[in-house]
Scaffold this active site. Structure first.
Site, PDB file in Angstrom:
ATOM      1  N   MET A   5      -3.080  -1.657  -5.197  1.00 21.78           N
ATOM      2  CA  MET A   5      -4.529  -1.726  -5.664  1.00 21.78           C
ATOM      3  C   MET A   5      -5.148  -0.244  -5.565  1.00 21.78           C
ATOM      4  SD  MET A   5      -5.833  -5.269  -3.594  1.00 21.78           S
ATOM      5  CE  MET A   5      -5.355  -5.203  -1.963  1.00 21.78           C
ATOM      6  N   CYS A  34     -11.743   2.238   4.283  1.00 23.33           N
ATOM      7  CA  CYS A  34     -10.781   1.263   3.534  1.00 23.33           C
ATOM      8  C   CYS A  34     -10.655   2.045   2.144  1.00 23.33           C
ATOM      9  CB  CYS A  34     -11.374   0.159   3.487  1.00 23.33           C
ATOM     10  SG  CYS A  34     -10.347  -1.157   2.459  1.00 23.33           S
ATOM     11  N   GLY A  93      -0.386  -6.689   5.116  1.00 23.39           N
ATOM     12  CA  GLY A  93       0.062  -6.251   6.396  1.00 23.39           C
ATOM     13  C   GLY A  93      -0.877  -6.060   7.580  1.00 23.39           C
ATOM     14  N   CYS A 100     -14.659  -4.482   2.065  1.00 30.53           N
ATOM     15  CA  CYS A 100     -13.721  -4.210   1.359  1.00 30.53           C
ATOM     16  C   CYS A 100     -12.925  -5.401   1.523  1.00 30.53           C
ATOM     17  CB  CYS A 100     -13.042  -2.908   1.773  1.00 30.53           C
ATOM     18  SG  CYS A 100     -11.413  -2.666   0.931  1.00 30.53           S
ATOM     19  N   SER A 114       0.761  -1.061  -0.053  1.00 31.36           N
ATOM     20  CA  SER A 114       0.002  -0.020   0.166  1.00 31.36           C
ATOM     21  C   SER A 114       0.680   1.255   0.129  1.00 31.36           C
ATOM     22  CB  SER A 114      -0.781  -0.020   1.036  1.00 31.36           C
ATOM     23  OG  SER A 114      -0.025   0.159   2.260  1.00 31.36           O
ATOM     24  N   GLY A 115       2.095   1.272   0.409  1.00 36.40           N
ATOM     25  CA  GLY A 115       2.774   2.359   0.516  1.00 36.40           C
ATOM     26  C   GLY A 115       2.974   2.627   1.882  1.00 36.40           C
ATOM     27  N   GLY A 116       2.322   2.161   2.987  1.00 31.02           N
ATOM     28  CA  GLY A 116       2.476   2.170   4.485  1.00 31.02           C
ATOM     29  C   GLY A 116       3.670   1.308   5.042  1.00 31.02           C
ATOM     30  N   VAL A 117       3.891   1.642   6.092  1.00 34.53           N
ATOM     31  CA  VAL A 117       4.944   0.820   6.822  1.00 34.53           C
ATOM     32  C   VAL A 117       4.656  -0.709   6.926  1.00 34.53           C
ATOM     33  CG1 VAL A 117       4.378   1.493   9.011  1.00 34.53           C
ATOM     34  CG2 VAL A 117       6.876   0.889   8.629  1.00 34.53           C
ATOM     35  N   ASP A 118       3.361  -1.083   7.500  1.00 37.84           N
ATOM     36  CA  ASP A 118       3.023  -2.395   7.605  1.00 37.84           C
ATOM     37  C   ASP A 118       3.227  -3.125   6.393  1.00 37.84           C
ATOM     38  OD1 ASP A 118       2.448  -1.367  10.268  1.00 37.84           O
ATOM     39  OD2 ASP A 118       0.333  -0.995   9.575  1.00 37.84           O
ATOM     40  N   SER A 119       2.775  -2.794   5.493  1.00 36.26           N
ATOM     41  CA  SER A 119       3.029  -3.844   4.055  1.00 36.26           C
ATOM     42  C   SER A 119       4.361  -3.963   3.330  1.00 36.26           C
ATOM     43  CB  SER A 119       1.967  -3.427   3.127  1.00 36.26           C
ATOM     44  OG  SER A 119       2.133  -2.278   2.537  1.00 36.26           O
TER      45      SER A 119
END
Length: 361
Positions: A35, A199, A126, A102, A11-16
């Site tokens: 996505m 989401c 993530g 979602c 996604s661009g976030g730290v978790d993923s």
């Protein structure tokens, strides 16, 4: 031995990003999939659609980790199967949870469909949740290790099929550990704020978002005794348990220093019933769980079980009784904020057992 392939929602976030790092270290061939599901929100600072910036960060992470990167466009499906039904539910006076829809309708099935096209063995996300395989080859969905970030509530409608080919690489980590790993590996998003709100849409004023599709319908505001004491813009714009305020379109005939909250909604008369703080009308302890989805059919639902009605909300003791194909849930203690359309998720200790929509009919 053949290297197993994983299609990861990046996604661009730290978790993923850390999920991708962990999978790569474990020896998987990782393909990062961004996505694109909603392009209707503009960043006020840049003038660009929010998803563009997120995609750029996801691409940057994929480049740093040296993994393949693809973009998947599910916007048509997301609008038709999640956003439009959400508008419809709100217009009917319900309080839906688009995040659960979602995951159930878009993210997991469509990601797996794409994974099969490239002959991937698994999909991964993530999410702060865990999956456990049982001795009889079925699967259990477990809460994430980090109690403050646990996302199992949003995953409660997943199926055995979904769980059988899904990996949650950060489920045993805390957010602090995830950020520390990202910082150690010099990932540019190590301190990036987590996404909030709907989401793939983000944090937006819900009422103004709903007004894009739902017309205002002025109605009366009643006190607990049934007397008209004001007006509102339409029951579809309000949620049970929400605090009353003029800024939200509720205008009372007389101002009051006492806090008032929405206690109930009457769909037929388009009326809101409000009550002062701590009024007994604000609390409910019984409801029906509609269309109960049991994650593992081999796991018998206990008569006494924990229930959660919102993400990261407390898991409350309750009694479940099946009656005429419906499940009646009775909480040990009545609580405020129980709204039709919300999801009730059943937990047995750390296991997510089942979920369904809250109803009073």
């Amino acid at each position: 031995m053949k290297t197993q392939k994983v299609l990861l929602a990046l996604s661009g976030g730290v978790d993923s990003s850390i999920a991708a790092l962990i999978l790569k270290k474990q020896g998987y061939e990782v393909i990062g999939a961004f996505m694109k599901n909603f392009s209707g929100i503009i960043n006020k600072l840049t003038g660009e659609c929010n998803w563009i910036q997120e995609k750029e960060m996801a691409q940057k992470i994929a480049s740093i980790l040296n993994i393949k990167f693809i973009t998947l466009d599910f916007e048509k499906q997301y609008i038709n199967q999640v956003v439009n039904p959400m508008f419809k539910s709100y217009s009917q006076g319900l309080t839906p949870n688009p995040d659960i829809a979602c995951n159930t309708i878009i993210k997991f099935p469509l990601l797996w469909k794409e994974a099969q096209k490239i002959k991937a063995d698994y999909i991964a996300t993530g999410h702060y949740a865990r999956i456990k395989k049982t001795k009889n080859n079925t699967y259990l969905l477990l809460k994430g290790k980090d109690k403050t970030k646990d996302q199992s509530y949003f995953l409660s409608e997943l199926t055995q099929k979904d769980l059988s080919h899904t990996l949650f690489p950060i489920g045993n980590l805390t957010k602090t550990q995830v950020r520390a790993m990202a910082k150690k590996h010099k990932l540019p998003n190590w301190n990036k704020k987590g996404t909030r709100g709907i989401c793939f849409i983000g944090k937006i004023p819900m009422k103004s978002f709903l007004e894009r599709k739902i017309k205002q319908k002025k109605g009366p505001v009643l006190n607990p005794e049934g007397k008209i004491i004001g007006t509102h813009k339409g029951i579809m714009f309000y949620t049970i348990g929400e605090r009353v305020g003029i800024s939200k379109g509720i205008i009372l005939e007389k101002e009051s220093n006492i806090k008032h909250y929405i206690a109930d909604k009457n769909k037929r008369s388009n009326s809101l019933i409000i009550a002062p703080e701590n009024h007994p009308l604000l609390k409910k302890g019984k409801f029906i769980i509609k269309n109960l989805h049991i994650i593992n059919k081999n796991y018998k639902i206990k008569a006494e079980i924990g229930v959660r009605i919102r993400h990261l909300g407390p898991i409350m003791k309750s009694k479940i009784k099946k009656h005429n194909k419906k499940y009646l849930c009775t909480l040990n203690k009545a609580i405020p904020g129980l709204a039709e359309g919300q999801y009730a998720v059943l937990y047995d200790k750390g296991i997510v057992v089942a979920s369904g929509e809250i109803s009073y009919n």
